[in-house]
Structures are given as C-alpha cells and as structure tokens.
Scaffold this motif. Structure first.
Motif, PDB file in Angstrom:
ATOM      1  N   TYR A 233       0.847  -1.190   0.000  1.00  0.00           N
ATOM      2  CA  TYR A 233       0.000   0.000   0.000  1.00  0.00           C
ATOM      3  C   TYR A 233       0.881   1.237   0.000  1.00  0.00           C
ATOM      4  CZ  TYR A 233      -3.587   3.401   1.269  1.00  0.00           C
ATOM      5  OH  TYR A 233      -4.432   4.482   1.278  1.00  0.00           O
ATOM      6  N   SER A 234       0.499   2.200  -0.829  1.00  0.00           N
ATOM      7  CA  SER A 234       1.156   3.503  -0.841  1.00  0.00           C
ATOM      8  C   SER A 234       0.087   4.545  -1.120  1.00  0.00           C
ATOM      9  CB  SER A 234       2.253   3.568  -1.907  1.00  0.00           C
ATOM     10  OG  SER A 234       1.691   3.480  -3.206  1.00  0.00           O
ATOM     11  N   ASP A 235       0.380   5.794  -0.780  1.00  0.00           N
ATOM     12  CA  ASP A 235      -0.586   6.862  -1.033  1.00  0.00           C
ATOM     13  C   ASP A 235      -0.835   7.044  -2.523  1.00  0.00           C
ATOM     14  OD1 ASP A 235      -0.943   7.370   1.641  1.00  0.00           O
ATOM     15  OD2 ASP A 235       0.609   8.925   1.736  1.00  0.00           O
ATOM     16  N   GLU A 236       0.171   6.713  -3.339  1.00  0.00           N
ATOM     17  CA  GLU A 236       0.045   6.904  -4.783  1.00  0.00           C
ATOM     18  C   GLU A 236      -0.756   5.774  -5.427  1.00  0.00           C
ATOM     19  OE1 GLU A 236       3.003   6.881  -3.176  1.00  0.00           O
ATOM     20  OE2 GLU A 236       3.189   9.060  -2.996  1.00  0.00           O
ATOM     21  N   GLU A 237      -0.370   4.528  -5.147  1.00  0.00           N
ATOM     22  CA  GLU A 237      -0.993   3.383  -5.810  1.00  0.00           C
ATOM     23  C   GLU A 237      -2.127   2.775  -4.992  1.00  0.00           C
ATOM     24  OE1 GLU A 237      -0.266   2.454  -8.821  1.00  0.00           O
ATOM     25  OE2 GLU A 237       1.442   3.796  -9.094  1.00  0.00           O
ATOM     26  N   TYR A 267      -9.493 -14.888   4.131  1.00  0.00           N
ATOM     27  CA  TYR A 267      -9.868 -14.604   5.520  1.00  0.00           C
ATOM     28  C   TYR A 267      -8.741 -14.087   6.414  1.00  0.00           C
ATOM     29  CZ  TYR A 267     -14.169 -17.271   4.513  1.00  0.00           C
ATOM     30  OH  TYR A 267     -15.346 -17.720   3.982  1.00  0.00           O
ATOM     31  N   PHE A 268      -7.452 -14.321   6.093  1.00  0.00           N
ATOM     32  CA  PHE A 268      -6.378 -13.994   7.024  1.00  0.00           C
ATOM     33  C   PHE A 268      -5.239 -13.265   6.308  1.00  0.00           C
ATOM     34  CE2 PHE A 268      -8.412 -17.935   8.506  1.00  0.00           C
ATOM     35  CZ  PHE A 268      -8.852 -17.523   9.749  1.00  0.00           C
ATOM     36  N   LEU A 269      -4.400 -12.589   7.111  1.00  0.00           N
ATOM     37  CA  LEU A 269      -3.237 -11.912   6.547  1.00  0.00           C
ATOM     38  C   LEU A 269      -2.168 -11.731   7.608  1.00  0.00           C
ATOM     39  CD1 LEU A 269      -3.433  -8.061   6.318  1.00  0.00           C
ATOM     40  CD2 LEU A 269      -5.176  -9.346   7.562  1.00  0.00           C
ATOM     41  N   SER A 270      -0.946 -11.511   7.133  1.00  0.00           N
ATOM     42  CA  SER A 270       0.157 -11.043   7.974  1.00  0.00           C
ATOM     43  C   SER A 270       0.729  -9.818   7.278  1.00  0.00           C
ATOM     44  CB  SER A 270       1.223 -12.127   8.156  1.00  0.00           C
ATOM     45  OG  SER A 270       1.608 -12.683   6.915  1.00  0.00           O
ATOM     46  N   GLN A 322     -12.442  -5.928   9.270  1.00  0.00           N
ATOM     47  CA  GLN A 322     -12.330  -4.589   8.682  1.00  0.00           C
ATOM     48  C   GLN A 322     -12.276  -3.483   9.722  1.00  0.00           C
ATOM     49  OE1 GLN A 322     -14.755  -3.721   5.106  1.00  0.00           O
ATOM     50  NE2 GLN A 322     -15.528  -5.798   5.335  1.00  0.00           N
ATOM     51  N   ASN A 323     -13.145  -3.556  10.724  1.00  0.00           N
ATOM     52  CA  ASN A 323     -13.201  -2.484  11.713  1.00  0.00           C
ATOM     53  C   ASN A 323     -11.898  -2.364  12.487  1.00  0.00           C
ATOM     54  OD1 ASN A 323     -15.835  -1.920  10.959  1.00  0.00           O
ATOM     55  ND2 ASN A 323     -16.732  -3.246  12.519  1.00  0.00           N
ATOM     56  N   ASP A 324     -11.230  -3.482  12.723  1.00  0.00           N
ATOM     57  CA  ASP A 324      -9.945  -3.457  13.420  1.00  0.00           C
ATOM     58  C   ASP A 324      -8.829  -2.990  12.493  1.00  0.00           C
ATOM     59  OD1 ASP A 324     -11.270  -4.418  15.609  1.00  0.00           O
ATOM     60  OD2 ASP A 324     -10.569  -6.481  15.400  1.00  0.00           O
ATOM     61  N   LEU A 325      -8.849  -3.456  11.261  1.00  0.00           N
ATOM     62  CA  LEU A 325      -7.756  -3.150  10.329  1.00  0.00           C
ATOM     63  C   LEU A 325      -7.688  -1.665   9.986  1.00  0.00           C
ATOM     64  CD1 LEU A 325      -8.060  -6.191   7.874  1.00  0.00           C
ATOM     65  CD2 LEU A 325      -6.419  -5.886   9.735  1.00  0.00           C
ATOM     66  N   GLU A 326      -8.838  -1.032   9.828  1.00  0.00           N
ATOM     67  CA  GLU A 326      -8.821   0.374   9.441  1.00  0.00           C
ATOM     68  C   GLU A 326      -8.280   1.266  10.551  1.00  0.00           C
ATOM     69  OE1 GLU A 326     -12.755   1.502   8.408  1.00  0.00           O
ATOM     70  OE2 GLU A 326     -13.576   1.298  10.441  1.00  0.00           O
ATOM     71  N   LYS A 327      -8.281   0.777  11.797  1.00  0.00           N
ATOM     72  CA  LYS A 327      -7.728   1.534  12.915  1.00  0.00           C
ATOM     73  C   LYS A 327      -6.211   1.370  13.018  1.00  0.00           C
ATOM     74  CE  LYS A 327     -11.975   0.858  15.572  1.00  0.00           C
ATOM     75  NZ  LYS A 327     -12.582   0.167  16.759  1.00  0.00           N
ATOM     76  N   ALA A 329      -3.838   0.820  10.264  1.00  0.00           N
ATOM     77  CA  ALA A 329      -3.077   1.520   9.221  1.00  0.00           C
ATOM     78  C   ALA A 329      -4.010   1.901   8.091  1.00  0.00           C
ATOM     79  CB  ALA A 329      -1.946   0.644   8.697  1.00  0.00           C
ATOM     80  N   THR A 330      -3.723   3.008   7.457  1.00  0.00           N
ATOM     81  CA  THR A 330      -4.534   3.480   6.331  1.00  0.00           C
ATOM     82  C   THR A 330      -4.560   2.433   5.224  1.00  0.00           C
ATOM     83  OG1 THR A 330      -3.919   5.769   6.807  1.00  0.00           O
ATOM     84  CG2 THR A 330      -4.812   5.298   4.618  1.00  0.00           C
ATOM     85  N   GLY A 331      -5.751   2.059   4.809  1.00  0.00           N
ATOM     86  CA  GLY A 331      -5.904   1.129   3.694  1.00  0.00           C
ATOM     87  C   GLY A 331      -5.765  -0.333   4.044  1.00  0.00           C
ATOM     88  N   LEU A 332      -5.432  -0.676   5.287  1.00  0.00           N
ATOM     89  CA  LEU A 332      -5.252  -2.087   5.631  1.00  0.00           C
ATOM     90  C   LEU A 332      -6.556  -2.863   5.517  1.00  0.00           C
ATOM     91  CD1 LEU A 332      -2.960  -3.980   6.486  1.00  0.00           C
ATOM     92  CD2 LEU A 332      -3.578  -3.572   8.865  1.00  0.00           C
ATOM     93  N   GLU A 333      -7.690  -2.173   5.695  1.00  0.00           N
ATOM     94  CA  GLU A 333      -8.985  -2.835   5.565  1.00  0.00           C
ATOM     95  C   GLU A 333      -9.271  -3.269   4.133  1.00  0.00           C
ATOM     96  OE1 GLU A 333      -9.806   1.464   4.659  1.00  0.00           O
ATOM     97  OE2 GLU A 333      -8.575   0.336   6.089  1.00  0.00           O
ATOM     98  N   LEU A 334      -8.508  -2.733   3.168  1.00  0.00           N
ATOM     99  CA  LEU A 334      -8.711  -3.107   1.762  1.00  0.00           C
ATOM    100  C   LEU A 334      -8.228  -4.527   1.468  1.00  0.00           C
ATOM    101  CD1 LEU A 334      -7.663   0.223  -0.017  1.00  0.00           C
ATOM    102  CD2 LEU A 334      -9.972  -0.601   0.484  1.00  0.00           C
ATOM    103  N   THR A 335      -7.525  -5.142   2.416  1.00  0.00           N
ATOM    104  CA  THR A 335      -7.148  -6.553   2.238  1.00  0.00           C
ATOM    105  C   THR A 335      -8.388  -7.443   2.215  1.00  0.00           C
ATOM    106  OG1 THR A 335      -6.763  -6.723   4.627  1.00  0.00           O
ATOM    107  CG2 THR A 335      -4.851  -6.296   3.235  1.00  0.00           C
ATOM    108  N   VAL A 336      -9.509  -6.932   2.718  1.00  0.00           N
ATOM    109  CA  VAL A 336     -10.799  -7.586   2.467  1.00  0.00           C
ATOM    110  C   VAL A 336     -11.205  -7.122   1.077  1.00  0.00           C
ATOM    111  CG1 VAL A 336     -13.142  -7.958   3.295  1.00  0.00           C
ATOM    112  CG2 VAL A 336     -11.322  -7.432   4.925  1.00  0.00           C
TER     113      VAL A 336
END
Length: 549
Positions: A233-237, A267-270, A322-327, A329-336
């Motif tokens: 994830y980056s602000d540009e892409e 369902y999962f990520l690292s 999603q609710n946890d991921l967005e808190k 890092a920015t954009g981490l919830e997009l892994t869903v």
C-alpha cells in the motif's frame, strides 16, 4: 430487447462470473510452483539470498558479513508465547516468528481446540515473518544470527494487558542488540523494537528490514477463487497486488513513505507496518523457485560510539476484521478485497454487521434480513420488471399464433409483434433497466459474503453449522434450483426453441455450481428467489385477472 432475452443476459452474466472464477482457479493451479518439501526436524532452508538486496540505495545501508549463499539454516531453540488470541513460536535463529496459531479461529468446528495455523515453517506450510538490522560498516544481527532469551515460555497472565519477550544478541565489535516483541491482550497486532547500543570505538550506520517469506500453496478450492499473495500500500498506488508470478518475473523495488506490506490469503493476513511517516524501500525476491519474499527496508541511522538507537515497527497476524484493520493503518482494511464493487460491498457489509450487532446475533438470519431490505429497496424497480413480464406472458399465446402464421418470414413477424406491443401498450424494454440496476448490487453482495471472515464457521440452523462452507446435504442448492424453475414458470415461455432449451438447462447448471458454494451465499440466493417469486406471482395474478368479471 425483450424481458426473456434480458433474463438470459443476466443469467449469462452470472454464469460468466462463475466461469471466470473457475478459470482463475485453473490458472492458479496450472501456474503454481511445486509444493514445498517438508524438511525433517522442521528445519527450513535459508541463505544470504533471502536477505534484502545488497545493492545500496540512498540513505539505506547494505548488509555485510552474512552467511554464504546456499548455507542451510536450521532451527535453533524455540520460544513459546501464549496470549488470549495467539499461540506463537519464535526461533532464536534470527528471532523469526516461525509459528502463529489463531486460537479464536479453529481449523474446523469439529476440532475447536485445534487453532488455525497462519504462520508455520514445517510440512507444506512455509510462511514466516523475519526482521533484522543491516549495516555496511559492521556486523549486525539479521535473521541468520542466534539470539538468546532468559526464558523458553511466556504467557499473558490474567490481569496482564501486555507481554514483552526480549531476545539479545552480542557482537564481537562491541555492538549489542535487543530484539523485543510486545504482545497485547485482545489484539493481533504485535510491536517490534530493535534496541541497538554501540559500545565500540567506531561510528556506523544501521537500518532495519522486515520481510514476509512464504511458499505458494496453489489454488485451495476448485470452485471458488480467492487471492493468495503479496499486497503493498502507498498513497500513490493505494492497494496493489504483487502476486507470485509478478515476483517471479521482476523484483519489486520502490520507495514508499508510510504504507505497509502484507501476505494475504482467504480470511487472514500477515502485514508489516512501519512507523508513521517513515520512508522505506519496498522489495521482493524469489528463493529456490517457490519461496517468495516481500518486505521493506528502513532508512539508515548513524550510531556514534557510546550511543544507542531504536528501530520500531508493527506486525499484524490475524483475521481480516475490517473495523480493526482500518484503525491500525490506512488502507489495511482493503485486504478484504471486494474488487471493483467495493463502493457497494462495503455499505452492504456495514448494514449486515449492524443487523448482526443490533437485531439478531446470527449471521444466517442477518443475511435473510439484509436480503429482505435489499428487496424492499428495489421493490418498485422489480415491480416494473415483473409487470412487463406479466404483460408479455398474457399475450404469449397470441405471439405464438403470429409465429406460426408467418413462419420463416422474420421481418413480417417482427412488424406484427411490434404492432401488437403498441396496441396492448406493452414496452418490451420495460424490464431492462430494473434488472440492469440490480445486477451490480447482487454481485457486490456475492463478493461481500465470500470475503468476510465473519462468515467463517458461523452457524445458522440445524445442519448448517458453517456459512462459509458448502451445504453438506445440498438442501439449499436444490431449493435454489427449484426456485429457478418456479420463476421460469411465471415468466412468458420463449418463442425461440434454442432459448427454451437454454432456460431449461440453467436451473441444473446453477444447482451444480451452487452445490459447492458457501452456504451463506446460497442462502442469499434462495431467499432472494423466494421473495422474487412471491412478488412476481402477485403481480402476474393481478394483471391476468384484470378485466375479468
């Protein structure tokens, strides 16, 4: 375009979606590298090649004094860490996180005491999180070096909010490094801190690297394709997939401020998450053909004699909540990953979660209520479509007579048919827009239910104990097929014999596909079809009885 053609178009569109998923699964299986070979004793093969690229980049140090290429790195001593959510194994070789089991997510509902293994380094599962320090001037510990620990077992005790695990390394050059993991109660987010102390006589520069290393497991399902691979994830892409094929073709080399790097699966990520505002060099690599590395390397910091330096980062290992991921890092919830229909799928997920949290704490009933709400929103649009179909059904016998009368004279038949439409005030396009508007919503709901970890092992009623797996007795798929047949009976019969044969085959084709779909998805389709049948039956009866004494 008449309504029958439009229904065929809609069915064809959904069938294309299914075929696309099948193609994705076939491609993944076809292109997957060989499965990793289990190493006796649970050891793993490693070499200097799995370190970040040694080519210097501005402001970033390069490693020296690392083991030679091809050297076999085995397990050292294991340190076990237990929290309320995680069962962790840290190897003193490199201080790697070699094993991470999620105690709240069992492998199977039948074995609730067997936690899901997200990270692992033995058997067919090779998925580990590594980190270390690099310097061009002196030896610093990377993930090939041995650390020591004062204990072999750590547990988060009752009343304890966090747990600290400290590993230590001492160099011959007067350099000391403590590698510290901090685990938190109720969290899958782990803090990492390298504490570097320079007790030597020389100044040097040091940088921190963090990487995820895993093998490609290949496609796990014959019928549902879900993405497994790298993401950055980056602000540009913003959200950008770096799949295994892309890593094989070309090494990633990009400078990104903030952002994060992750290995995701269904369902999962690292994910490694740097300190806010930190500039990092993001990289990828491939080792031995089937070990893929995705990571980031931080800027070099000067460490004077007698001085100390700290390097911090965070590692998330857990479900795609999603609710946890967005808190975090920015954009981490997009892994869903809802794909191009995220703009529709996310509000649907919010509404589904609201129903579950505030109305009924059962995901199956929540899906039913959500389907009813969606149907209510589109009620007037559906009514327009069903009225058009009912009017077409009403004049079907007369259209059949026209077809018999004019035989192969298609032009004359079309003229007479349009004249009949005009006389009866029927708009053959009347049902087009309502169905076209609803298709994106239905597909977005499909992806939302497929991607949401909340559906995993969620029970509904009776034999349906896992909404993310197929119906074990195929009751829902059969009900779905039967509902399609009933819908066809309510629609005007096709005049074209080829269309008629296609329509007869569709319920069978869809039933076979849906027999292997997650039961939560099939439940949505069954409820939607039942509601559609009820609405269409009422409208059809009303129009057919209009004008009767």
């Amino acid at each position: 375009m008449d309504n029958k053609r439009l229904l065929l178009f809609g069915a064809f569109f959904i069938t294309l979606l299914m075929i696309w998923q099948e193609w994705g699964a076939w491609q993944a299986a076809k292109n997957a590298p060989p499965a990793p070979v289990a190493v006796q004793g649970g050891s793993s093969i490693s070499s200097a090649a799995d370190l970040p690229d040694t080519a210097p980049t501005p402001g970033v140090a390069s490693p020296v004094g690392v083991p030679g290429t091809g050297q076999v790195v085995k397990q050292a001593k294991r340190i076990k860490v237990t929290t309320d959510l995680l069962e962790i194994e840290i190897d003193t070789l490199g201080g790697d996180l070699r094993v991470a089991r999620l105690s709240a997510y069992p492998v199977d509902p039948a074995t609730p005491d067997e936690p899901f293994p997200l990270l692992g380094d033995s058997g067919e599962l090779f998925n580990v999180a590594q980190s270390g320090l690099l310097s061009a001037e002196t030896k610093l510990p990377n993930h090939h070096d041995i650390y020591t620990s004062v204990a072999d077992d750590y547990s988060l005790e009752a009343g304890q909010d966090k747990l600290e695990v400290r590993l230590s390394w001492r160099g011959e050059n007067g350099v000391e490094v403590d590698k510290i993991y901090t685990f938190h109660r109720g969290s899958y987010l782990v803090d990492l801190r390298h504490e570097l102390r320079n007790s030597g006589a020389d100044q040097f520069s040091a940088s921190q690297y963090r990487q995820l290393q895993r093998t490609d497991p290949g496609q796990q399902s014959m019928f549902l394709y879900t993405y497994t691979g790298g993401v950055i994830y980056s602000d540009e892409e913003r959200y950008e997939k770096i799949d295994f094929d892309e890593m094989s073709d070309k090494k990633l080399a990009r400078e990104i401020t903030d952002g994060w790097a992750a290995m995701i699966q269904h369902y999962f990520l690292s994910a490694w998450i740097p300190v806010r505002g930190e500039a990092n060099h993001y990289f990828s690599n491939v080792i031995d053909g089937n070990r893929f590395i995705l990571g980031l390397r931080g800027p070099a910091n000067s460490v004077a004699p007698g001085a100390a330096q700290q390097f911090e980062s965070q590692l998330y290992m857990g479900p795609k909540l999603q609710n946890d991921l967005e808190k975090i890092a920015t954009g981490l919830e997009l892994t869903v990953d809802y794909g191009v229909l995220t703009v529709l799928a996310q509000p649907l997920f919010w509404l589904l979660t609201f129903i579950y949290d505030n109305i009924i704490s059962n995901w199956g009933w929540a899906i039913i209520l959500l389907t009813i709400m969606i149907k209510a929103v589109f009620y007037k649009l559906s009514e327009t479509s069903y009225k058009s179909m009912a009017n077409m059904r009403k004049i079907s016998p007369r259209l059949a007579t026209l077809k018999e009368r004019y035989g192969d004279d298609k032009q004359r038949f079309q003229q007479e048919m349009m004249k009949m439409y005009k006389t009866e005030k029927i708009n053959p396009l009347g049902g087009c827009l309502p169905i076209l508007v609803q298709i994106p919503v239905f597909i977005a709901l499909y992806w939302m239910l497929l991607e949401s970890v909340e559906m995993r092992q969620a029970p509904f009623i009776f034999w349906l104990t896992d909404l993310s797996s197929k119906d074990p007795y195929f009751v829902l798929p059969l009900l779905m097929g039967a509902s399609m047949i009933i819908q066809q009976k309510l629609n005007p019969a096709p005049l074209d014999p080829i269309q008629a044969k296609v329509m007869m085959a569709l319920p069978i084709i869809f039933t076979v596909f849906f027999a292997f779909f997650p039961s939560g998805l099939v439940l949505y389709w069954v409820v939607n079809n039942v509601l559609s049948i009820a609405q269409q039956w009422v409208i059809t009866r009303r129009i057919e009885n209009a004008g009767k004494p």
